[in-house]
Design a protein around this motif. Structure first.
Motif, PDB file in Angstrom:
ATOM      1  N   VAL A  21      40.909  28.591  53.076  1.00  0.00           N
ATOM      2  CA  VAL A  21      42.215  28.821  52.463  1.00  0.00           C
ATOM      3  C   VAL A  21      42.084  29.998  51.518  1.00  0.00           C
ATOM      4  O   VAL A  21      41.071  30.146  50.827  1.00  0.00           O
ATOM      5  N   PHE A  22      43.102  30.848  51.480  1.00  0.00           N
ATOM      6  CA  PHE A  22      43.148  31.939  50.516  1.00  0.00           C
ATOM      7  C   PHE A  22      44.214  31.604  49.487  1.00  0.00           C
ATOM      8  O   PHE A  22      45.338  31.263  49.836  1.00  0.00           O
ATOM      9  N   ALA A  23      43.853  31.672  48.204  1.00  0.00           N
ATOM     10  CA  ALA A  23      44.760  31.294  47.124  1.00  0.00           C
ATOM     11  C   ALA A  23      44.982  32.465  46.182  1.00  0.00           C
ATOM     12  O   ALA A  23      44.040  33.145  45.791  1.00  0.00           O
ATOM     13  N   ALA A  24      46.254  32.695  45.824  1.00  0.00           N
ATOM     14  CA  ALA A  24      46.610  33.757  44.884  1.00  0.00           C
ATOM     15  C   ALA A  24      46.603  33.198  43.468  1.00  0.00           C
ATOM     16  O   ALA A  24      47.172  32.140  43.203  1.00  0.00           O
ATOM     17  N   HIS A  25      45.956  33.916  42.563  1.00  0.00           N
ATOM     18  CA  HIS A  25      45.951  33.574  41.136  1.00  0.00           C
ATOM     19  C   HIS A  25      46.616  34.727  40.411  1.00  0.00           C
ATOM     20  O   HIS A  25      46.104  35.847  40.422  1.00  0.00           O
ATOM     21  N   ASN A  26      47.753  34.473  39.761  1.00  0.00           N
ATOM     22  CA  ASN A  26      48.475  35.545  39.087  1.00  0.00           C
ATOM     23  C   ASN A  26      47.825  35.926  37.766  1.00  0.00           C
ATOM     24  O   ASN A  26      47.858  37.084  37.366  1.00  0.00           O
ATOM     25  N   THR A  27      47.242  34.973  37.058  1.00  0.00           N
ATOM     26  CA  THR A  27      46.552  35.271  35.801  1.00  0.00           C
ATOM     27  C   THR A  27      45.228  34.548  35.796  1.00  0.00           C
ATOM     28  O   THR A  27      45.235  33.322  35.767  1.00  0.00           O
ATOM     29  N   PRO A  28      44.093  35.167  35.878  1.00  0.00           N
ATOM     30  CA  PRO A  28      43.922  36.601  36.087  1.00  0.00           C
ATOM     31  C   PRO A  28      44.254  36.982  37.525  1.00  0.00           C
ATOM     32  O   PRO A  28      44.248  36.136  38.414  1.00  0.00           O
ATOM     33  N   THR A  29      44.528  38.245  37.738  1.00  0.00           N
ATOM     34  CA  THR A  29      44.912  38.752  39.054  1.00  0.00           C
ATOM     35  C   THR A  29      43.730  38.671  40.013  1.00  0.00           C
ATOM     36  O   THR A  29      42.801  39.459  39.931  1.00  0.00           O
ATOM     37  N   LYS A  30      43.776  37.681  40.931  1.00  0.00           N
ATOM     38  CA  LYS A  30      42.690  37.465  41.889  1.00  0.00           C
ATOM     39  C   LYS A  30      43.212  36.804  43.148  1.00  0.00           C
ATOM     40  O   LYS A  30      44.207  36.091  43.114  1.00  0.00           O
ATOM     41  N   ILE A  31      42.512  37.023  44.251  1.00  0.00           N
ATOM     42  CA  ILE A  31      42.679  36.228  45.466  1.00  0.00           C
ATOM     43  C   ILE A  31      41.334  35.553  45.690  1.00  0.00           C
ATOM     44  O   ILE A  31      40.298  36.217  45.718  1.00  0.00           O
ATOM     45  N   LYS A  32      41.352  34.234  45.819  1.00  0.00           N
ATOM     46  CA  LYS A  32      40.114  33.481  46.032  1.00  0.00           C
ATOM     47  C   LYS A  32      40.125  32.834  47.404  1.00  0.00           C
ATOM     48  O   LYS A  32      41.171  32.427  47.895  1.00  0.00           O
ATOM     49  N   GLY A  62      34.706  23.099  49.534  1.00  0.00           N
ATOM     50  CA  GLY A  62      35.232  23.182  48.174  1.00  0.00           C
ATOM     51  C   GLY A  62      34.706  24.348  47.365  1.00  0.00           C
ATOM     52  O   GLY A  62      35.183  24.582  46.259  1.00  0.00           O
ATOM     53  N   THR A  63      33.720  25.081  47.874  1.00  0.00           N
ATOM     54  CA  THR A  63      33.231  26.239  47.129  1.00  0.00           C
ATOM     55  C   THR A  63      34.273  27.354  47.186  1.00  0.00           C
ATOM     56  O   THR A  63      35.048  27.463  48.136  1.00  0.00           O
ATOM     57  N   THR A  64      34.302  28.172  46.142  1.00  0.00           N
ATOM     58  CA  THR A  64      35.246  29.276  46.071  1.00  0.00           C
ATOM     59  C   THR A  64      34.527  30.581  45.821  1.00  0.00           C
ATOM     60  O   THR A  64      33.422  30.598  45.270  1.00  0.00           O
ATOM     61  N   SER A  65      35.164  31.668  46.232  1.00  0.00           N
ATOM     62  CA  SER A  65      34.659  32.993  45.914  1.00  0.00           C
ATOM     63  C   SER A  65      35.835  33.940  45.793  1.00  0.00           C
ATOM     64  O   SER A  65      36.841  33.802  46.490  1.00  0.00           O
ATOM     65  N   THR A  66      35.737  34.893  44.877  1.00  0.00           N
ATOM     66  CA  THR A  66      36.786  35.882  44.687  1.00  0.00           C
ATOM     67  C   THR A  66      36.650  36.948  45.766  1.00  0.00           C
ATOM     68  O   THR A  66      35.567  37.495  45.962  1.00  0.00           O
ATOM     69  N   VAL A  67      37.755  37.221  46.493  1.00  0.00           N
ATOM     70  CA  VAL A  67      37.705  38.219  47.562  1.00  0.00           C
ATOM     71  C   VAL A  67      38.450  39.495  47.201  1.00  0.00           C
ATOM     72  O   VAL A  67      38.142  40.554  47.736  1.00  0.00           O
ATOM     73  N   LEU A  68      39.425  39.434  46.302  1.00  0.00           N
ATOM     74  CA  LEU A  68      40.131  40.608  45.790  1.00  0.00           C
ATOM     75  C   LEU A  68      40.457  40.398  44.321  1.00  0.00           C
ATOM     76  O   LEU A  68      40.684  39.271  43.883  1.00  0.00           O
ATOM     77  N   MET A  69      40.517  41.505  43.563  1.00  0.00           N
ATOM     78  CA  MET A  69      40.881  41.427  42.156  1.00  0.00           C
ATOM     79  C   MET A  69      41.587  42.709  41.739  1.00  0.00           C
ATOM     80  O   MET A  69      41.763  43.616  42.559  1.00  0.00           O
TER      81      MET A  69
END
Length: 51
Positions: A2-13, A19-26
């Motif tokens: 799954v790709f999740a958008a985080h508006n604050t801070p600006t990231k796509i995880k 259940g592990t996560t990693s930042t793919v864009l910032m």
């Protein structure tokens, strides 16, 4: 996955099935205020078309 958008801070995880996560864009990649994600492309699995 799954790709999740985080508006604050600006990231796509990316969230993996375990259940592990990693930042793919910032913000450093040019991302600005993400509110949604969309993914396009082809499947990498082989398929046979019948006629």
């Amino acid at each position: 996955m799954v790709f999740a958008a985080h508006n604050t801070p600006t990231k796509i995880k990316a969230v993996c099935p375990g259940g592990t996560t990693s930042t793919v864009l910032m913000a450093a990649d040019g991302l600005a205020s993400p509110t949604a994600t969309a993914v396009g492309g082809r499947l990498s699995t082989s398929r046979t078309q019948g006629g």
